[in-house]
Design a protein around this motif. Sequence first.
Motif, mmCIF file in Angstrom:
data_model
loop_
_atom_site.group_PDB
_atom_site.id
_atom_site.type_symbol
_atom_site.label_atom_id
_atom_site.label_comp_id
_atom_site.label_asym_id
_atom_site.label_seq_id
_atom_site.Cartn_x
_atom_site.Cartn_y
_atom_site.Cartn_z
ATOM 1 N N UNK A 25 0.853 -1.186 0.000
ATOM 2 C CA UNK A 25 0.000 0.000 0.000
ATOM 3 C C UNK A 25 0.889 1.236 0.000
ATOM 4 N N UNK A 26 0.806 2.004 -1.072
ATOM 5 C CA UNK A 26 1.586 3.231 -1.207
ATOM 6 C C UNK A 26 0.686 4.423 -0.904
ATOM 7 N N UNK A 27 1.265 5.526 -0.420
ATOM 8 C CA UNK A 27 0.434 6.694 -0.109
ATOM 9 C C UNK A 27 -0.246 7.287 -1.335
ATOM 10 N N UNK A 28 0.400 7.165 -2.516
ATOM 11 C CA UNK A 28 -0.208 7.683 -3.746
ATOM 12 C C UNK A 28 0.269 6.845 -4.920
ATOM 13 N N UNK A 29 -0.390 6.994 -6.050
ATOM 14 C CA UNK A 29 -0.022 6.249 -7.252
ATOM 15 C C UNK A 29 1.303 6.769 -7.790
ATOM 16 N N UNK A 30 2.304 5.902 -7.952
ATOM 17 C CA UNK A 30 3.577 6.347 -8.528
ATOM 18 C C UNK A 30 3.405 6.634 -10.017
ATOM 19 N N UNK A 31 4.003 7.722 -10.478
ATOM 20 C CA UNK A 31 3.879 8.126 -11.876
ATOM 21 C C UNK A 31 5.081 7.710 -12.720
ATOM 22 N N UNK A 32 6.193 7.332 -12.069
ATOM 23 C CA UNK A 32 7.410 6.967 -12.797
ATOM 24 C C UNK A 32 8.105 5.832 -12.066
ATOM 25 N N UNK A 33 9.086 5.239 -12.736
ATOM 26 C CA UNK A 33 9.877 4.173 -12.111
ATOM 27 C C UNK A 33 10.582 4.725 -10.878
ATOM 28 N N UNK A 108 4.406 -6.395 -15.598
ATOM 29 C CA UNK A 108 3.944 -7.598 -16.286
ATOM 30 C C UNK A 108 5.100 -8.109 -17.151
ATOM 31 N N UNK A 109 4.984 -8.095 -18.472
ATOM 32 C CA UNK A 109 6.057 -8.607 -19.331
ATOM 33 C C UNK A 109 6.899 -7.503 -19.970
ATOM 34 N N UNK A 110 6.663 -6.254 -19.594
ATOM 35 C CA UNK A 110 7.368 -5.128 -20.202
ATOM 36 C C UNK A 110 8.468 -4.628 -19.273
ATOM 37 N N UNK A 111 9.715 -4.613 -19.779
ATOM 38 C CA UNK A 111 10.819 -4.103 -18.967
ATOM 39 C C UNK A 111 10.738 -2.585 -18.884
ATOM 40 N N UNK A 112 10.934 -2.066 -17.683
ATOM 41 C CA UNK A 112 10.939 -0.624 -17.463
ATOM 42 C C UNK A 112 12.391 -0.168 -17.429
ATOM 43 N N UNK A 113 12.797 0.605 -18.421
ATOM 44 C CA UNK A 113 14.208 0.982 -18.551
ATOM 45 C C UNK A 113 14.475 2.445 -18.257
ATOM 46 N N UNK A 114 13.451 3.299 -18.310
ATOM 47 C CA UNK A 114 13.637 4.737 -18.111
ATOM 48 C C UNK A 114 13.213 5.124 -16.707
ATOM 49 N N UNK A 115 14.148 5.666 -15.956
ATOM 50 C CA UNK A 115 13.907 6.019 -14.562
ATOM 51 C C UNK A 115 12.758 7.018 -14.413
ATOM 52 N N UNK A 116 12.683 7.981 -15.309
ATOM 53 C CA UNK A 116 11.650 9.007 -15.198
ATOM 54 C C UNK A 116 10.557 8.867 -16.253
ATOM 55 N N UNK A 117 10.519 7.709 -16.920
ATOM 56 C CA UNK A 117 9.463 7.454 -17.888
ATOM 57 C C UNK A 117 8.146 7.158 -17.195
ATOM 58 N N UNK A 118 7.075 7.252 -17.955
ATOM 59 C CA UNK A 118 5.740 6.994 -17.417
ATOM 60 C C UNK A 118 5.613 5.538 -16.991
ATOM 61 N N UNK A 119 4.926 5.335 -15.897
ATOM 62 C CA UNK A 119 4.756 4.006 -15.333
ATOM 63 C C UNK A 119 3.431 3.415 -15.798
ATOM 64 N N UNK A 120 3.468 2.287 -16.532
ATOM 65 C CA UNK A 120 2.205 1.673 -16.966
ATOM 66 C C UNK A 120 1.526 0.981 -15.783
ATOM 67 N N UNK A 121 0.342 1.416 -15.466
ATOM 68 C CA UNK A 121 -0.364 0.842 -14.320
ATOM 69 C C UNK A 121 -1.813 0.560 -14.664
#
Length: 138
Positions: A25-33, A108-121
Amino acid sequence: MYTIHVRMKKLGKERRGGTEPAAYALPKRPESVRELILALVELGVREYNERKDTGQLLPYLTKEEIKEKAAAGKVAFGLRGGNDADLKTAQENAVQCFLDGLYRIFADDTELTKLDGELPLSGETVFTFIRLAMLSGM
């Protein structure tokens, strides 16, 4: 509060079947990695500091606790001593380890490579953290 599901894995550890994701449980939805990493580290540091000095003279784990810890990937009593973990240092270390490639993150099956890229949620997204180096501390 925003709930995410996270699975932790280590290369070189042969396990029958996959580990079940744990809910956080996070305080808010994360927008980036970066926000995801910082929020999870904050939870980990808080939990560590709260439990590090607690303990029992005769520690034991119930069957339910063993199952929960096994699903998270580690069964331990959690008894520790010493200084509190420093949040800022832990967060800086976690971000640097990501940048250095000591662990990878998948949505899921997508690697997240960009630290400040948008987070798929979505409500069903499972994040998988894979430790690539044996001494990365995860």
